[in-house]
Design a protein around this motif. Structure first.
Motif, PDB file in Angstrom:
ATOM      1  N   VAL A  77       0.841  -1.206   0.000  1.00 50.71           N
ATOM      2  CA  VAL A  77       0.000   0.000   0.000  1.00 50.71           C
ATOM      3  C   VAL A  77       0.875   1.255   0.000  1.00 50.71           C
ATOM      4  CG1 VAL A  77      -1.655   1.348   1.367  1.00 50.71           C
ATOM      5  CG2 VAL A  77      -1.990  -1.114   1.072  1.00 50.71           C
ATOM      6  N   ALA A  78       1.951   1.245   0.784  1.00 52.74           N
ATOM      7  CA  ALA A  78       2.844   2.411   0.838  1.00 52.74           C
ATOM      8  C   ALA A  78       3.499   2.669  -0.517  1.00 52.74           C
ATOM      9  CB  ALA A  78       3.905   2.218   1.923  1.00 52.74           C
ATOM     10  N   TYR A  79       3.984   1.611  -1.163  1.00 60.68           N
ATOM     11  CA  TYR A  79       4.550   1.778  -2.503  1.00 60.68           C
ATOM     12  C   TYR A  79       3.491   2.322  -3.469  1.00 60.68           C
ATOM     13  CZ  TYR A  79       9.022  -0.775  -1.927  1.00 60.68           C
ATOM     14  OH  TYR A  79      10.281  -1.172  -1.582  1.00 60.68           O
ATOM     15  N   ALA A  80       2.325   1.711  -3.455  1.00 63.11           N
ATOM     16  CA  ALA A  80       1.269   2.103  -4.392  1.00 63.11           C
ATOM     17  C   ALA A  80       0.766   3.518  -4.132  1.00 63.11           C
ATOM     18  CB  ALA A  80       0.114   1.111  -4.314  1.00 63.11           C
ATOM     19  N   SER A  81       0.942   4.007  -2.924  1.00 68.20           N
ATOM     20  CA  SER A  81       0.491   5.344  -2.569  1.00 68.20           C
ATOM     21  C   SER A  81       1.535   6.418  -2.856  1.00 68.20           C
ATOM     22  CB  SER A  81       0.124   5.384  -1.085  1.00 68.20           C
ATOM     23  OG  SER A  81      -0.898   4.459  -0.808  1.00 68.20           O
ATOM     24  N   SER A  82       2.711   6.013  -3.281  1.00 67.33           N
ATOM     25  CA  SER A  82       3.802   6.951  -3.566  1.00 67.33           C
ATOM     26  C   SER A  82       3.818   7.311  -5.049  1.00 67.33           C
ATOM     27  CB  SER A  82       5.144   6.324  -3.172  1.00 67.33           C
ATOM     28  OG  SER A  82       5.166   6.052  -1.790  1.00 67.33           O
ATOM     29  N   ASP A  83       4.556   8.365  -5.374  1.00 61.75           N
ATOM     30  CA  ASP A  83       4.662   8.821  -6.758  1.00 61.75           C
ATOM     31  C   ASP A  83       6.056   8.643  -7.342  1.00 61.75           C
ATOM     32  OD1 ASP A  83       1.938  10.008  -7.168  1.00 61.75           O
ATOM     33  OD2 ASP A  83       2.584  11.141  -5.405  1.00 61.75           O
ATOM     34  N   LEU A  84       7.075   8.676  -6.492  1.00 65.67           N
ATOM     35  CA  LEU A  84       8.474   8.512  -6.910  1.00 65.67           C
ATOM     36  C   LEU A  84       9.192   7.686  -5.859  1.00 65.67           C
ATOM     37  CD1 LEU A  84       9.420  12.206  -7.766  1.00 65.67           C
ATOM     38  CD2 LEU A  84       9.254  10.350  -9.412  1.00 65.67           C
ATOM     39  N   PHE A  85      10.222   6.971  -6.297  1.00 69.47           N
ATOM     40  CA  PHE A  85      11.042   6.207  -5.372  1.00 69.47           C
ATOM     41  C   PHE A  85      12.469   6.713  -5.473  1.00 69.47           C
ATOM     42  CE2 PHE A  85      13.628   2.640  -3.972  1.00 69.47           C
ATOM     43  CZ  PHE A  85      13.004   2.326  -2.781  1.00 69.47           C
ATOM     44  N   LEU A  86      13.052   7.089  -4.340  1.00 61.85           N
ATOM     45  CA  LEU A  86      14.422   7.576  -4.307  1.00 61.85           C
ATOM     46  C   LEU A  86      15.304   6.525  -3.639  1.00 61.85           C
ATOM     47  CD1 LEU A  86      16.485   9.838  -4.755  1.00 61.85           C
ATOM     48  CD2 LEU A  86      15.793  10.796  -2.562  1.00 61.85           C
ATOM     49  N   PHE A  87      16.309   6.049  -4.377  1.00 59.98           N
ATOM     50  CA  PHE A  87      17.248   5.037  -3.889  1.00 59.98           C
ATOM     51  C   PHE A  87      18.636   5.660  -3.888  1.00 59.98           C
ATOM     52  CE2 PHE A  87      19.977   1.245  -4.565  1.00 59.98           C
ATOM     53  CZ  PHE A  87      19.599   0.527  -3.447  1.00 59.98           C
ATOM     54  N   PRO A  88      19.061   6.242  -2.741  1.00 59.50           N
ATOM     55  CA  PRO A  88      20.303   7.011  -2.726  1.00 59.50           C
ATOM     56  C   PRO A  88      21.581   6.211  -2.533  1.00 59.50           C
ATOM     57  CG  PRO A  88      19.207   7.202  -0.624  1.00 59.50           C
ATOM     58  CD  PRO A  88      18.308   6.373  -1.505  1.00 59.50           C
ATOM     59  N   SER A  89      21.501   4.909  -2.331  1.00 56.86           N
ATOM     60  CA  SER A  89      22.708   4.128  -2.050  1.00 56.86           C
ATOM     61  C   SER A  89      23.487   3.873  -3.333  1.00 56.86           C
ATOM     62  CB  SER A  89      22.349   2.788  -1.399  1.00 56.86           C
ATOM     63  OG  SER A  89      23.510   2.020  -1.209  1.00 56.86           O
ATOM     64  N   GLY A  90      24.729   4.339  -3.359  1.00 56.49           N
ATOM     65  CA  GLY A  90      25.576   4.119  -4.523  1.00 56.49           C
ATOM     66  C   GLY A  90      26.515   2.944  -4.370  1.00 56.49           C
ATOM     67  N   CYS A  91      26.411   2.213  -3.260  1.00 55.52           N
ATOM     68  CA  CYS A  91      27.373   1.134  -3.001  1.00 55.52           C
ATOM     69  C   CYS A  91      26.768  -0.263  -3.122  1.00 55.52           C
ATOM     70  CB  CYS A  91      28.014   1.314  -1.628  1.00 55.52           C
ATOM     71  SG  CYS A  91      26.875   1.126  -0.262  1.00 55.52           S
ATOM     72  N   GLU A  92      25.488  -0.369  -3.356  1.00 56.60           N
ATOM     73  CA  GLU A  92      24.879  -1.693  -3.451  1.00 56.60           C
ATOM     74  C   GLU A  92      24.953  -2.209  -4.884  1.00 56.60           C
ATOM     75  OE1 GLU A  92      21.308  -2.582  -1.253  1.00 56.60           O
ATOM     76  OE2 GLU A  92      21.373  -0.564  -0.437  1.00 56.60           O
ATOM     77  N   THR A  93      25.166  -3.516  -5.008  1.00 58.80           N
ATOM     78  CA  THR A  93      25.189  -4.100  -6.345  1.00 58.80           C
ATOM     79  C   THR A  93      23.785  -4.196  -6.919  1.00 58.80           C
ATOM     80  OG1 THR A  93      25.131  -6.307  -5.368  1.00 58.80           O
ATOM     81  CG2 THR A  93      27.296  -5.395  -5.940  1.00 58.80           C
ATOM     82  N   PHE A  94      22.810  -4.409  -6.068  1.00 59.58           N
ATOM     83  CA  PHE A  94      21.415  -4.421  -6.502  1.00 59.58           C
ATOM     84  C   PHE A  94      20.529  -4.185  -5.298  1.00 59.58           C
ATOM     85  CE2 PHE A  94      17.290  -6.211  -7.496  1.00 59.58           C
ATOM     86  CZ  PHE A  94      17.054  -5.647  -8.730  1.00 59.58           C
TER      87      PHE A  94
END
Length: 114
Positions: A77-94
């Motif tokens: 529900v939280a994902y579906a209720s959002s408009d944009l997703f911000l993923f700031p981690s530059g060190c993860e492979t995925f």
């Protein structure tokens, strides 16, 4: 979460630890608020970890909601209720959360390092 349908909701989801760069989410949201978008752009922080209280204390709760850990039905529900997703981690492979956000139809903004 008390947001209006006209609000643009920027979502962060993940463990709240230094290496995932949640401070970048704070920077982005504060910059948007400072530029005058605070009445239209809101945020939701989903996750738990040592920096949860830092995230909570960084924002007015009317502007950014920190949910803590969510179980799958509430997470969807939280994902579906959002408009944009911000993923700031530059060190993860995925980041699995990026896949979850994409599956929810969210545009995903990620940090890219070459």
């Amino acid at each position: 979460m008390g947001f209006k349908a006209s609000d643009i909701v920027v979502c962060y989801c993940g463990r709240l630890v230094v290496e995932k760069n949640p401070d970048k989410y704070i920077e982005v949201m504060k910059a948007l608020e400072k530029k005058g978008f605070g009445d239209k752009v809101k945020g939701v922080v989903i996750g738990d970890g040592p920096l949860l209280e830092v995230m909570r204390s960084s924002f007015d709760s009317n502007y950014v909601k920190c949910t803590g850990w969510l179980e799958p039905p509430e997470l969807a529900v939280a994902y579906a209720s959002s408009d944009l997703f911000l993923f700031p981690s530059g060190c993860e492979t995925f980041g699995n959360v990026t896949l979850e956000a994409c599956a929810s139809g969210l545009p995903v903004i990620v940090e890219v390092r070459f």
